[in-house]
Design a protein around this motif. Sequence first.
Motif, short mmCIF file in Angstrom:
data_model
loop_
_atom_site.label_atom_id
_atom_site.label_comp_id
_atom_site.label_asym_id
_atom_site.label_seq_id
_atom_site.Cartn_x
_atom_site.Cartn_y
_atom_site.Cartn_z
N ARG A 25 -25.23 14.92 2.62
CA ARG A 25 -24.14 15.96 2.19
C ARG A 25 -23.07 15.76 3.28
NH1 ARG A 25 -25.37 19.45 -1.30
NH2 ARG A 25 -27.66 19.67 -2.07
N VAL A 26 -23.02 14.44 3.89
CA VAL A 26 -21.86 14.29 4.85
C VAL A 26 -21.47 12.64 4.68
CG1 VAL A 26 -21.34 14.09 7.39
CG2 VAL A 26 -23.01 15.85 6.59
N ILE A 27 -20.04 12.63 4.75
CA ILE A 27 -19.54 11.31 4.79
C ILE A 27 -18.42 11.30 5.74
CG2 ILE A 27 -20.05 11.05 2.36
CD1 ILE A 27 -16.80 10.77 2.08
N ALA A 28 -18.29 10.01 6.34
CA ALA A 28 -16.77 9.64 7.20
C ALA A 28 -16.20 8.84 6.58
CB ALA A 28 -17.32 9.34 8.69
N VAL A 29 -14.77 9.22 6.57
CA VAL A 29 -13.67 8.38 6.32
C VAL A 29 -12.62 8.28 7.30
CG1 VAL A 29 -13.66 8.91 3.73
CG2 VAL A 29 -12.52 10.41 5.20
N GLY A 30 -11.68 7.13 6.81
CA GLY A 30 -10.64 6.68 7.69
C GLY A 30 -11.07 6.18 9.20
N GLU A 31 -10.39 6.56 10.13
CA GLU A 31 -10.76 5.89 11.48
C GLU A 31 -12.09 6.76 12.07
OE1 GLU A 31 -7.82 5.84 14.37
OE2 GLU A 31 -8.95 4.82 15.91
N ALA A 32 -12.30 7.77 11.26
CA ALA A 32 -13.82 8.24 11.82
C ALA A 32 -14.77 7.48 11.27
CB ALA A 32 -13.92 9.54 11.24
N ALA A 33 -14.64 6.43 10.23
CA ALA A 33 -15.69 5.54 9.84
C ALA A 33 -15.30 4.21 10.27
CB ALA A 33 -15.60 5.60 8.28
N GLY A 34 -14.44 3.83 11.14
CA GLY A 34 -13.91 2.63 11.70
C GLY A 34 -13.16 2.04 10.79
N GLN A 35 -12.54 2.53 9.73
CA GLN A 35 -11.75 2.00 8.74
C GLN A 35 -10.33 1.31 9.20
OE1 GLN A 35 -12.51 4.77 5.60
NE2 GLN A 35 -14.46 3.93 4.99
N VAL A 36 -10.34 0.44 10.00
CA VAL A 36 -9.10 0.21 10.76
C VAL A 36 -8.92 -1.35 10.68
CG1 VAL A 36 -8.17 0.26 13.00
CG2 VAL A 36 -9.20 2.17 12.01
N LYS A 37 -7.80 -1.98 10.51
CA LYS A 37 -7.72 -3.41 10.69
C LYS A 37 -8.01 -3.82 12.26
CE LYS A 37 -3.65 -3.60 7.59
NZ LYS A 37 -2.30 -3.85 7.47
N THR A 38 -9.08 -4.72 12.00
CA THR A 38 -9.67 -5.41 13.32
C THR A 38 -8.53 -6.13 13.94
OG1 THR A 38 -10.90 -6.88 12.04
CG2 THR A 38 -12.08 -4.95 13.23
N THR A 39 -7.69 -6.92 13.12
CA THR A 39 -6.35 -7.80 13.75
C THR A 39 -5.45 -6.75 14.30
OG1 THR A 39 -5.68 -7.53 11.44
CG2 THR A 39 -6.63 -9.60 12.36
N THR A 40 -4.88 -5.82 13.70
CA THR A 40 -3.47 -5.16 14.34
C THR A 40 -4.02 -3.69 14.92
OG1 THR A 40 -3.04 -4.32 12.18
CG2 THR A 40 -2.30 -6.36 12.77
N GLY A 41 -5.14 -3.02 14.28
CA GLY A 41 -5.24 -1.70 14.63
C GLY A 41 -5.05 -0.75 13.86
N GLY A 42 -4.12 -1.30 12.76
CA GLY A 42 -3.62 -0.24 11.87
C GLY A 42 -4.90 0.42 11.13
N GLY A 43 -4.53 1.45 10.95
CA GLY A 43 -5.64 2.36 10.32
C GLY A 43 -5.27 3.28 9.14
N ILE A 44 -4.09 3.31 8.64
CA ILE A 44 -3.49 4.06 7.76
C ILE A 44 -3.96 3.42 6.40
CG2 ILE A 44 -1.70 5.16 6.68
CD1 ILE A 44 -0.53 5.20 9.31
N HIS A 45 -3.49 2.12 6.24
CA HIS A 45 -3.93 1.41 4.82
C HIS A 45 -5.41 1.39 4.38
CE1 HIS A 45 -3.79 -2.57 2.37
NE2 HIS A 45 -4.16 -1.47 1.57
N PRO A 66 0.79 -1.43 0.17
CA PRO A 66 0.02 0.06 -0.01
C PRO A 66 0.81 1.26 0.03
CG PRO A 66 -0.28 -1.08 1.92
CD PRO A 66 0.39 -2.23 1.16
N TYR A 67 2.16 1.16 0.57
CA TYR A 67 2.83 2.46 0.60
C TYR A 67 3.26 2.95 -0.79
CZ TYR A 67 5.80 5.47 3.34
OH TYR A 67 6.39 6.82 3.89
N ARG A 68 3.43 1.68 -1.75
CA ARG A 68 3.62 2.30 -3.18
C ARG A 68 2.30 2.40 -3.63
NH1 ARG A 68 7.60 -1.96 -2.38
NH2 ARG A 68 5.89 -3.44 -3.07
N GLU A 69 1.43 1.73 -3.69
CA GLU A 69 0.08 1.85 -4.27
C GLU A 69 -0.35 3.39 -4.12
OE1 GLU A 69 -2.78 -1.02 -2.89
OE2 GLU A 69 -4.40 0.07 -3.93
N PHE A 70 -0.25 3.77 -2.70
CA PHE A 70 -0.89 5.11 -2.54
C PHE A 70 -0.05 6.29 -2.59
CE2 PHE A 70 -3.83 2.08 -0.63
CZ PHE A 70 -5.23 2.91 -1.08
N ASN A 71 1.24 5.92 -3.26
CA ASN A 71 2.25 7.05 -3.55
C ASN A 71 2.59 7.54 -2.24
OD1 ASN A 71 4.05 8.30 -5.07
ND2 ASN A 71 2.34 9.82 -5.65
#
Length: 391
Positions: free
Chosen positions: A258-278, A54-59
């Motif tokens: 007119r509103v959306i949540a993204v990232g950790e605000a939407a709970g988009q976090v790995k449930t195994t490790t807690g990593g949220g960036i990818h 993902p580091y490469r994929e998301f530049n």
Amino acid sequence: MLKMEFDFIVIGAGPIGSYLARLLASDGFRVAIFDRKKEVGKDVLCSGIIGSEPYREFNLPEEAIISRISDGSLFSPSMIQFYYSHDLPFAYIADREKLDKILYRRAVEKGVEAFLGSLVIDLEKEEGRVCIEYLNNGYVKKISARCLIIATGADFALHRKAGLVAPKRFLWGSRVEFDCKLDGPLEIYILNNPDLGSFGWVIPLENKVRIGALSVDHDRSAIHRLIQKTNGRFRFSDYKIEGAPIAYGDSKKMVSERVIAVGEAAGQVKTTTGGGIHYGLIGARFAYNVLKKTALEDDFSEDRLLEYERLWRIKMGQEIKSGMALRNLVAKIPSKTVDIIFNWARKDPAIEEKIKKQFCFDYHKNLVDFGMELILGRNTLRRSKFSLLPF
Ligand SMILES: Cc1cc2nc3c(=O)[nH]c(=O)nc-3n(C[C@H](O)[C@H](O)[C@H](O)COP(=O)(O)OP(=O)(O)OC[C@H]3O[C@@H](n4cnc5c(N)ncnc54)[C@H](O)[C@@H]3O)c2cc1C
């Protein structure tokens, strides 16, 4: 009357907010980004582990990489070691402050207008726009846009007002960093009773060591026990532990009109490790693909924005669920069962081979499925036909 000034307002200049703001501004939309901090990236609590793909994929910026990881040791509760190595680095350790600053700068360079030191305190939906109220230098000010993007990380103060549902459960992430010269691979520890379902990690950096723990149910003491486990080796006594909640499980409602949540605000976090960036970046990309269409159609209705939430669930729903299923199971099994599995993996080349084949730093479902089969005794590689568990 308020003038409508922006197409999009992004609240939160973390990595996910800045990334999405840049994508939208690159398409010519008028975008504003708000953060309560005066300096982006300051005092971020994060171990900075991000998969190399993902580091490469998301530049993501090379300049923010501190170290590259191509091997690691996994320790069972009673310290049985399972070593894994790969030809190429499977993960990078990033300097989070630098990463956040570069992503923010890229957004500003694309024309995103920044409002730092501005805490958003309220919002209101009006005909054809959404209006926010923010506090800056002691003054309350207002501004509006056609659509609001909530990228506030694990801060859910605006969710209810926005008509969104915050994640219901949280893990506790803690970390400590200190000066030390340590050569060797990344170390991951599965913690034993009473921390079932918790784990910790030791990351050797150039002249530092970063130790972290992810614990269940806001148990803030897991990192102390991890430090005790490793203290003899590191010989340090004076350390400052910092911790924060991490969303566990994605939001049941990520969009409203007119509103959306993204990232950790939407709970988009790995449930195994807690990593949220990818996972947050994956969410941001789905959001971008939907928002650029809805902006051109001038349709920010909840029904239309739901396409974003659907795309997220189709691609990531199973990953989120299988991580939770693994945690539920691990929380029930005795530490000695985990030790037995480690011994099998070490002694049985077929199991070791399969684990290595299923290992993927970024998506865990296959490995989780295999681990569950192994634990529940349904795997064909198992010698015994009985499960290790009494159910
Ligand atoms: C100890 C620990 C270690 C971690 N390690 C890792 C790791 O190794 N790898 C990994 O991928 N993830 C890790 N995480 C998780 C990761 O830090 C988060 O998932 C990630 O930061 C989420 O990014 P984001 O952009 O969604 O939110 P954030 O990075 O939290 O950014 C949100 C921003 O919104 C701002 N904000 C909030 N509310 C308002 C408001 N009302 N008005 C204005 N501004 C506001 C905040 O100031 C903040 O800058 C870790 C977490 C912890 C606690």
